[in-house]
Each structure stands twice: as structure tokens, then as C-alpha cells.
Design an enzyme around this catalytic site. Structure first.
Site, mmCIF file in Angstrom:
data_model
loop_
_atom_site.group_PDB
_atom_site.id
_atom_site.type_symbol
_atom_site.label_atom_id
_atom_site.label_comp_id
_atom_site.label_asym_id
_atom_site.label_seq_id
_atom_site.Cartn_x
_atom_site.Cartn_y
_atom_site.Cartn_z
ATOM 1 N N GLU A 266 -37.688 8.402 13.630
ATOM 2 C CA GLU A 266 -36.430 8.808 12.984
ATOM 3 C C GLU A 266 -35.412 8.900 14.109
ATOM 4 O O GLU A 266 -35.368 9.883 14.849
ATOM 5 C CB GLU A 266 -36.596 10.165 12.293
ATOM 6 C CG GLU A 266 -37.586 10.165 11.135
ATOM 7 C CD GLU A 266 -37.082 9.413 9.919
ATOM 8 O OE1 GLU A 266 -35.869 9.131 9.824
ATOM 9 O OE2 GLU A 266 -37.911 9.073 9.060
ATOM 10 N N CYS B 193 -27.554 13.269 12.841
ATOM 11 C CA CYS B 193 -27.817 11.831 12.717
ATOM 12 C C CYS B 193 -27.091 11.229 11.515
ATOM 13 O O CYS B 193 -26.900 10.025 11.451
ATOM 14 C CB CYS B 193 -29.320 11.588 12.614
ATOM 15 S SG CYS B 193 -30.088 12.501 11.265
HETATM 16 N N1 LIG Z 1 -33.110 10.002 12.111
HETATM 17 C C1 LIG Z 1 -33.305 11.305 12.049
HETATM 18 O O1 LIG Z 1 -33.901 11.836 11.113
HETATM 19 C C2 LIG Z 1 -32.783 12.202 13.119
HETATM 20 C C3 LIG Z 1 -32.728 13.572 12.891
HETATM 21 C C4 LIG Z 1 -32.274 14.413 13.904
HETATM 22 C C5 LIG Z 1 -31.898 13.874 15.133
HETATM 23 N N2 LIG Z 1 -31.959 12.535 15.335
HETATM 24 C C6 LIG Z 1 -31.532 11.956 16.601
HETATM 25 O O2 LIG Z 1 -31.918 12.776 17.709
HETATM 26 C C7 LIG Z 1 -31.015 12.584 18.785
HETATM 27 C C8 LIG Z 1 -30.606 13.920 19.357
HETATM 28 O O3 LIG Z 1 -31.675 14.668 19.721
HETATM 29 P P1 LIG Z 1 -32.174 14.786 21.239
HETATM 30 O O4 LIG Z 1 -31.032 14.706 22.176
HETATM 31 O O5 LIG Z 1 -33.083 15.950 21.288
HETATM 32 O O6 LIG Z 1 -33.002 13.433 21.395
HETATM 33 P P2 LIG Z 1 -33.931 12.995 22.597
HETATM 34 O O7 LIG Z 1 -34.414 11.629 22.257
HETATM 35 O O8 LIG Z 1 -33.298 13.185 23.905
HETATM 36 O O9 LIG Z 1 -35.140 14.047 22.542
HETATM 37 C C9 LIG Z 1 -35.922 14.234 21.387
HETATM 38 C C10 LIG Z 1 -37.252 14.834 21.798
HETATM 39 O O10 LIG Z 1 -37.921 13.911 22.645
HETATM 40 C C11 LIG Z 1 -38.317 14.553 23.845
HETATM 41 N N3 LIG Z 1 -38.293 13.542 24.899
HETATM 42 C C12 LIG Z 1 -37.299 13.203 25.738
HETATM 43 N N4 LIG Z 1 -37.698 12.197 26.556
HETATM 44 C C13 LIG Z 1 -38.965 11.901 26.200
HETATM 45 C C14 LIG Z 1 -39.911 10.933 26.636
HETATM 46 N N5 LIG Z 1 -39.643 10.060 27.606
HETATM 47 N N6 LIG Z 1 -41.115 10.911 26.048
HETATM 48 C C15 LIG Z 1 -41.403 11.766 25.041
HETATM 49 N N7 LIG Z 1 -40.553 12.691 24.582
HETATM 50 C C16 LIG Z 1 -39.343 12.749 25.147
HETATM 51 C C17 LIG Z 1 -37.322 15.671 24.018
HETATM 52 O O11 LIG Z 1 -37.837 16.662 24.862
HETATM 53 C C18 LIG Z 1 -37.164 16.129 22.585
HETATM 54 O O12 LIG Z 1 -38.243 16.941 22.228
HETATM 55 C C19 LIG Z 1 -29.860 11.811 18.184
HETATM 56 O O13 LIG Z 1 -29.941 10.465 18.571
HETATM 57 C C20 LIG Z 1 -30.064 11.966 16.682
HETATM 58 O O14 LIG Z 1 -29.509 10.962 15.880
HETATM 59 C C21 LIG Z 1 -32.396 11.692 14.362
HETATM 60 N N1 LIG Z 2 -29.062 16.025 8.904
HETATM 61 C C1 LIG Z 2 -30.365 15.431 8.946
HETATM 62 C C2 LIG Z 2 -31.031 15.565 10.243
HETATM 63 C C3 LIG Z 2 -30.316 14.693 11.243
HETATM 64 O O1 LIG Z 2 -29.837 15.077 12.285
HETATM 65 C C4 LIG Z 2 -31.167 15.941 7.782
HETATM 66 O O2 LIG Z 2 -30.558 16.410 6.838
HETATM 67 O O3 LIG Z 2 -32.369 15.845 7.744
#
Ligand SMILES: NC(=O)c1ccc[n+]([C@@H]2O[C@H](COP(=O)([O-])OP(=O)(O)OC[C@H]3O[C@@H](n4cnc5c(N)ncnc54)[C@H](O)[C@@H]3O)[C@@H](O)[C@H]2O)c1
Ligand SMILES: N[C@@H](CC=O)C(=O)O
Length: 503
Positions: free
Chosen positions: A271, A305
Site C-alpha cells: 500500500e 495517501c
Molecule cells: N496506500 C496506503 O494505504 C497508504 C496509507 C498510509 C500511508 N501511505 C504512504 O506512506 C508514506 C508515508 O509514510 P512513511 O514516511 O512512514 O513511509 P516510509 O516508507 O518511509 O516508512 C514506512 C515504514 O517502513 C519502514 N522502513 C523505512 N525504510 C525501510 C526499509 N528499507 N526496509 C523496511 N522498512 C523500512 C519505516 O520505519 C516505517 O515503519 C507515504 O508515501 C504514504 O502515501 C500509503
Molecule cells: N487515509 C487512508 C490512509 C492513507 O494515508 C485511509 O483512510 O486508510
């Protein structure tokens, strides 16, 4: 090496948390492995993004401890999957009830470590709990299929079986619901889980573990490992015992994990980031459209997101829309999430503020207009005031990148085909919004938009019953809904041959 265990002492939690909570035992600084609270080798400091105060520490496990956690989850898998679905569902329902009973404390912890407003945090606890309930109920409906046989005297069917140990890696923007959306599905179908929360927001995850323990999950079924993402990710990916990897986070890290997980051919659910278009149709009331666009853009301070990053408005209504948007945006109250009336909190850390400013500077240098948003009014170093840019173009970072900050970009369009092409002109494909009434135009857009989720005339699109997920580089797989089990289960086909037929 045996695990270093610590009973129930939270020695280092600062006074910044305890006075806010009615149940101090929800605040945990240690990792949770095999039913025990476990020390790592070092501490990671956790800050309140609204004040930059230290609110506590979480522990950094070393790779050997991650291996031990995997072994514990693997050992617990057999007995857990053998329970009847009703038995697993009962434990999940107790967890659900405990989450809601402790809603105020969980929301408070979230405001302290994540910064969102208390109301939004309460909403996230309800949202998170709804997945636990949903999957507790779905556990009883994890059906396989019977298949009309093409083989004489044989019965063909499939069983849906839990895949095994599931590693769940989650982000800081929704520190509660991103865990429950994964964990509830995995646990309900019979997997055991290893959860790796973001280091910025470990307390929400550890409080969920405390409640999971109270709910009665057997030791080893529910584990939380804290520490360095890259280190933990690499151990989890290399392990043959971990059979599913579900990640929510940035597309950049998702790609790293997919590469690493290839070495053990895990089932991967991703995700990832989004760059949602918000499309206003010519027949839409401009004030209502602006109100919805502001809500869709600034939820979680734009760190969402689903945030509406690129707002497309017909040329004929363009200037009127910008004015209506600026007026609506002015209603947002920025401040500490605990303050009454605050609707938007800080960004997660200072680098996010710098990145927001960089996006604005890049856009202005390339010809965008700054319609509203003055950073002089920011109430602290991690705050970025809501900002409205007009005339954004695909050459600007604010159009291309997932901006993840409270900067809205608006651009005009002439006709549907060029609009669809521009809306799709992004590597991302998570969510899109359409506001308008012309059913033919809506239908054309629904078909033309390359996004996993399209919401028409509604800012709210998520919930336990819908298949949440993206296409293109926004990810793989779906969470929630009846499809949520697919990420944690596999079909076993069987052919029961040599059966005698009567008559
Ligand atoms: N599509 C969805 O459902 C959804 C929902 C919420 C957030 N997001 C996305 O999350 C991002 C923001 O969150 P963030 O800054 O915490 O993301 P991130 O990718 O930096 O980190 C996410 C998680 O991965 C871990 N992580 C970082 N580097 C890693 C590695 N090399 N190997 C394994 N784990 C690692 C982090 O510690 C954290 O727990 C945005 O891009 C957002 O769109 C997506
Ligand atoms: N807003 C999303 C999470 C993404 O950042 C959700 O509703 O699940």
C-alpha cells in the site's frame, strides 16, 4: 541468545505522556515478542511534533532478536491456525472491545506522537477498530470453492488456508488503523504477525499490543518489533519462515522491500504512495466543490495517501473556484492537536516542512501563482500553513511528486480527454475524486482514470468493507473488504479421485 525480558516497567517514559492518560499501562517502550516485553540494545527517541518535546523512547532490537521474534511467530502459527474460526473471532472481538473502551487514551497517545487533532485521532481509533470487527466476522466466512469436475468420479474443491507468519510494516501517518487493517485480516484467517511500526509513532502500536495481550492472543501470535526499518526489513525479507509481507509506506521503500522479498518469494502486499486528482465538472456548484476539495486535500495536514494533490477545474470556473477554495482554506485552524477547535496539526518533523517549502519554491520558480498561505503565521517549527498554488503544471514537483504536505495545486482544463490524460500523468494510481452531476462525464472518467479507488461526490471513501488499494506504483493487493484475506491466505486445490458414483 535468550531474549532479555523486562516485566512491566516503563522506566523512561517521561512526564510528557503519563498525566494525559487514565491507564498508564498502555504506555509501553519495549518491544513485544512471544508474549513478553523485550529490551533492545539502544533507545530511539520519540518526539511530540507539535512541541518538539521528547515524549519517550522505544527500543531498538538487534537482528538476532528479530530472528527470535520470527521463530516465536512461526512456533505459534500451528496452534493458532488450528483453532476454530469462532475461537479466533472471539479473541479478535475482545481486542476490538478493548480498543473502543480505551479509545480516549489511544487517541491521546496518537496526538502526542503523531500530531493530528484529537478529533481526527478519535476518528482513527474508530476506523481502526472497525477492521478488527469486520475481520472477526469474516473469519467465519473464509470459504473455499467446489468446482464442477472434468475428471470422472472425482470431487474438486479448494481450501483457503492461512499463509503462515506475516510481517506487517506500517507508517506514521495513521499509526493505529494501518496496523489493524493488516493485523486483523492476518490474525482472523489464522496467520501469526510481526508488526514493525514507524519509529516516529511506536506508542500507538505498542498500546495495541498491550490490548492484544489483554484480549488473550496466545504468546507468539501477536508480536511488535521496533528499531531500524532497513535492518528489520532485511531480516524479515530474508527469512523463509515469513511467508507474507504487507507494507504500507512510501513507493521508494516499497520497491526496496519487493526486491528483498524476491529472494524468498513472499506474498507481497504493497500500500504505497498516492497523487490523487480531484476533478470538478462544469455542472458542479463551485462553493460545494471547493469545500470538498479543501477537506480532501488537508486531512492529516496533507500527510495522507488519499490527499487531493492536483485539483482540476474547468477554465470557465477557474478564478471563482480559486477564490472559493482560498476562503474555505482560511477556515482551517492550525495548532496543537489538543487545542480546542484545531483542525490541522503539525507535520511529522522538520524535514517535512523543508520539503513543503521546496515544493512551493519550485512551483513559483516555474510560473505557479501563490494564492494564499503565509508561513509567517506557522505556530511552531514543524508547522506548515495551508497553501494554495494556482496554474501548476506537470513540470512542477508539486504535480509530479506525492507532496504529503498541506500544499494544494490547482490547474484548469478544457475537455475530458485532455483532462483524463493529465490526471493519469503520474506514476501513482491510488485514489481519485470526481465532483459533478453529468452521469456521462462521470462514467467516462470512471473508465478512463487509472486509479484503484474513485470517489464521486464524496470525500470519504474508505471503510472496513471496501477494497482499499492502488494500481501502478501505488501498490499491489487490497486491504479491508472480503478481498482482505487474499493477502494472508492461499488456495489449496484438491482433487478427490476414484469416487464411486451411484446410478
Ligand atoms: N496506500 C496506503 O494505504 C497508504 C496509507 C498510509 C500511508 N501511505 C504512504 O506512506 C508514506 C508515508 O509514510 P512513511 O514516511 O512512514 O513511509 P516510509 O516508507 O518511509 O516508512 C514506512 C515504514 O517502513 C519502514 N522502513 C523505512 N525504510 C525501510 C526499509 N528499507 N526496509 C523496511 N522498512 C523500512 C519505516 O520505519 C516505517 O515503519 C507515504 O508515501 C504514504 O502515501 C500509503
Ligand atoms: N487515509 C487512508 C490512509 C492513507 O494515508 C485511509 O483512510 O486508510
Amino acid at each position: 541468545m535468550s531474549l532479555q525480558l523486562q516485566s512491566v516497567v516503563n522506566s523512561k517514559v517521561t512526564d510528557a505522556i503519563m498525566p494525559y492518560l487514565s491507564d498508564a499501562r498502555l504506555v509501553r517502550e519495549l518491544a513485544y515478542i512471544n508474549g513478553k516485553w523485550v529490551h533492545g540494545s539502544q533507545d530511539i527517541t520519540v518526539f511530540n511534533p507539535a512541541t518538539d518535546d521528547v515524549i519517550g523512547h522505544c527500543t531498538q532490537l538487534d537482528p538476532a532478536q528479530i530472528e527470535q521474534a520470527i521463530a516465536a511467530a512461526d512456533a505459534a502459527f500451528g496452534p493458532w491456525r488450528k483453532l476454530m474460526a469462532d475461537e479466533r473471532a472471539a479473541i479478535l472481538m475482545r481486542w476490538h472491545d478493548l480498543i473502543l473502551e480505551n479509545k480516549e487514551d489511544l487517541a491521546t497517545l496518537m496526538v502526542l506522537e503523531q500530531g493530528k487533532s484529537l478529533n481526527d485521532a478519535r476518528g482513527e481509533i474508530d476506523y481502526g477498530a472497525s477492521f478488527v470487527r469486520w475481520f472477526a466476522e469474516e473469519a467465519r466466512r473464509a470459504y473455499g470453492d467446489t468446482i464442477p469436475s472434468h475428471i470422472p468420479n472425482a470431487q474438486l474443491a479448494t481450501l483457503r488456508e492461512p499463509i503462515g507468519v506475516a510481517a506487517l510494516i506500517t507508517p506514521w501517518n495513521f499509526p493505529h488503523a494501518m496496523i489493524t487493517r493488516k493485523a486483523a485480516a492476518a490474525l482472523a484467517i489464522g496467520c501469526t504477525v510481526l508488526i514493525k511500526p514507524a519509529s516516529e509513532t511506536p506508542f500507538s502500536a505498542l498500546a495495541l499490543a498491550e490490548l492484544a495481550e489483554r484480549a488473550g492472543f496466545p504468546a507468539g501470535v501477536y508480536n511488535v518489533v521496533t528499531g531500524k526499518g532497513s535492518e528489520i526489513g532485511s531480516v524479515l525479507c530474508k527469512s523463509d519462515k515469513v511467508r507474507a509481507l504487507s507494507f504500507t509506506g512510501s513507493t521508494r521503500v516499497g520497491k526496496v522491500l519487493l526486491e528483498q522479498a524476491a529472494s524468498t518469494v513472499k506474498k507481497c502486499s504493497m500500500e504505497l504512495g498516492g497523487n490523487a486528482p480531484f476533478i470538478v465538472l462544469p455542472d458542479m456548484d463551485i462553493t460545494a466543490a471547493a469545500k470538498a476539495a479543501v477537506a480532501a486535500k488537508f486531512q492529516t495536514a496533507g500527510q495522507d495517501c488519499l490527499a487531493a494533490n492536483r485539483i482540476f477545474v474547468p477554465y470557465t470556473q477557474y478564478e471563482a473556484f480559486l477564490q472559493a477554495f482560498a476562503e474555505e482554506m482560511a477556515q482551517i485552524k492550525v495548532g496543537n492537536g489538543f487545542d480546542k477547535d484545531v483542525t490541522m496539526g503539525p507535520l511529522i518533523f522538520r524535514q517535512a516542512v523543508d520539503k513543503a517549502q521546496e515544493l512551493v519554491d519550485d512551483a513559483l520558480a516555474k510560473g505557479a501563482r501563490l494564492i494564499a498561505g503565509s508561513q509567517q503565521q506557522a505556530p511552531g517549527t514543524n508547522f506548515f500553513m495551508p497553501t494554495l498554488l494556482a496554474d501548476i503544471t506537470p513540470q512542477m514537483k508539486v504535480f509530479r511528486e506525492e507532496n504529503f504536505c498541506p500544499v494544494a495545486g490547482v490547474l484548469p482544463y478544457n475537455d475530458l480527454p485532455s483532462l483524463i490524460a493529465q490526471a493519469n500523468d503520474t506514476e501513482y494510481g491510488l485514489a481519485a475524486y470526481i465532483y459533478g452531476h453529468d452521469i456521462r462525464a462521470i462514467w467516462q472518467l470512471l473508465h478512463g482514470l487509472e486509479f484503484g479507488m474513485v470517489s464521486v461526490n464524496s470525500v470519504k471513501m474508505t471503510g472496513h468493507g471496501i477494497p482499499f488499494g492502488g494500481v501502478k506504483q501505488s501498490g499491489l493487493g487490497r486491504e479491508g473488504s472480503r478481498h482482505g484475506f487474499d493477502e494472508y491466505s492461499q488456495l489449496k486445490y484438491y482433487c478427490l479421485g476414484g469416487l464411486m458414483r451411484e446410478g
